[in-house]
Design a protein around this motif. Structure first.
Motif, PDB file in Angstrom:
ATOM      1  N   MET A 135     -51.120-102.501 -25.325  1.00 29.46           N
ATOM      2  CA  MET A 135     -49.839-100.489 -24.469  1.00 29.46           C
ATOM      3  C   MET A 135     -50.713-100.669 -23.394  1.00 29.46           C
ATOM      4  O   MET A 135     -50.059-100.222 -22.182  1.00 29.46           O
ATOM      5  N   PHE A 136     -51.982-100.686 -22.871  1.00 26.16           N
ATOM      6  CA  PHE A 136     -52.762-100.118 -21.793  1.00 26.16           C
ATOM      7  C   PHE A 136     -52.659-100.912 -20.779  1.00 26.16           C
ATOM      8  O   PHE A 136     -51.736-101.023 -19.226  1.00 26.16           O
ATOM      9  N   PHE A 137     -51.987-102.708 -21.299  1.00 26.93           N
ATOM     10  CA  PHE A 137     -51.888-103.833 -20.203  1.00 26.93           C
ATOM     11  C   PHE A 137     -50.451-103.188 -19.587  1.00 26.93           C
ATOM     12  O   PHE A 137     -49.691-103.732 -18.765  1.00 26.93           O
ATOM     13  N   ILE A 138     -49.217-103.452 -21.134  1.00 24.26           N
ATOM     14  CA  ILE A 138     -47.708-102.959 -20.493  1.00 24.26           C
ATOM     15  C   ILE A 138     -47.839-102.105 -19.829  1.00 24.26           C
ATOM     16  O   ILE A 138     -47.241-101.650 -18.293  1.00 24.26           O
ATOM     17  N   PHE A 139     -48.671-100.722 -19.924  1.00 29.10           N
ATOM     18  CA  PHE A 139     -48.652 -99.433 -18.560  1.00 29.10           C
ATOM     19  C   PHE A 139     -48.753-100.112 -17.516  1.00 29.10           C
ATOM     20  O   PHE A 139     -47.532 -99.675 -16.007  1.00 29.10           O
ATOM     21  N   MET A 187     -48.112-103.149 -15.886  1.00 34.19           N
ATOM     22  CA  MET A 187     -47.500-103.658 -15.464  1.00 34.19           C
ATOM     23  C   MET A 187     -46.628-103.235 -14.884  1.00 34.19           C
ATOM     24  O   MET A 187     -45.917-103.668 -13.976  1.00 34.19           O
ATOM     25  N   LYS A 188     -46.103-102.014 -15.897  1.00 32.43           N
ATOM     26  CA  LYS A 188     -44.830-101.237 -15.363  1.00 32.43           C
ATOM     27  C   LYS A 188     -45.119-100.708 -13.779  1.00 32.43           C
ATOM     28  O   LYS A 188     -44.409-100.600 -13.300  1.00 32.43           O
ATOM     29  N   LYS A 189     -45.992-100.303 -13.960  1.00 33.48           N
ATOM     30  CA  LYS A 189     -46.639 -99.890 -13.025  1.00 33.48           C
ATOM     31  C   LYS A 189     -46.513-100.614 -11.564  1.00 33.48           C
ATOM     32  O   LYS A 189     -46.142-100.111 -10.492  1.00 33.48           O
ATOM     33  N   LYS A 229     -41.260-103.090  -6.002  1.00 35.01           N
ATOM     34  CA  LYS A 229     -39.805-103.021  -6.152  1.00 35.01           C
ATOM     35  C   LYS A 229     -39.764-101.692  -4.830  1.00 35.01           C
ATOM     36  O   LYS A 229     -38.808-102.597  -4.054  1.00 35.01           O
ATOM     37  N   LYS A 230     -40.422-100.614  -4.646  1.00 32.12           N
ATOM     38  CA  LYS A 230     -41.146 -99.418  -3.636  1.00 32.12           C
ATOM     39  C   LYS A 230     -41.499-100.578  -2.479  1.00 32.12           C
ATOM     40  O   LYS A 230     -40.037-100.002  -1.789  1.00 32.12           O
ATOM     41  N   LEU A 231     -42.286-101.384  -2.591  1.00 27.99           N
ATOM     42  CA  LEU A 231     -42.226-102.093  -1.646  1.00 27.99           C
ATOM     43  C   LEU A 231     -41.208-103.110  -0.928  1.00 27.99           C
ATOM     44  O   LEU A 231     -41.127-102.857   0.189  1.00 27.99           O
ATOM     45  N   LEU A 232     -40.355-103.663  -1.893  1.00 25.87           N
ATOM     46  CA  LEU A 232     -39.572-104.676  -1.452  1.00 25.87           C
ATOM     47  C   LEU A 232     -38.142-103.962  -0.578  1.00 25.87           C
ATOM     48  O   LEU A 232     -38.039-104.618   0.119  1.00 25.87           O
TER      49      LEU A 232
END
Length: 51
Positions: A19-23, A25-27, A33-36
């Motif tokens: 769950m921590f890993f997925i969290f 990855m989403k961050k 996306k913001k950087l792009l």
């Protein structure tokens, strides 16, 4: 019984880790996306100045 409890704790720990890993990855995905979009805006500004 003791063995069962140990397995249960391991499964619980793996679940938290996943769950921590997925969290994270989403961050990271959100950050990229913001950087792009920021880079696209920057590129547009540079293109406008070069015209």
């Amino acid at each position: 019984m003791n063995e069962f409890k140990r397995i249960l704790i391991q499964v619980f720990q793996y679940g938290i880790a996943i769950m921590f890993f997925i969290f994270i990855m989403k961050k990271i995905d959100l950050f990229l996306k913001k950087l792009l979009s920021f880079l696209e805006i920057l590129k547009k500004k540079i293109d406008d100045k070069l015209k």
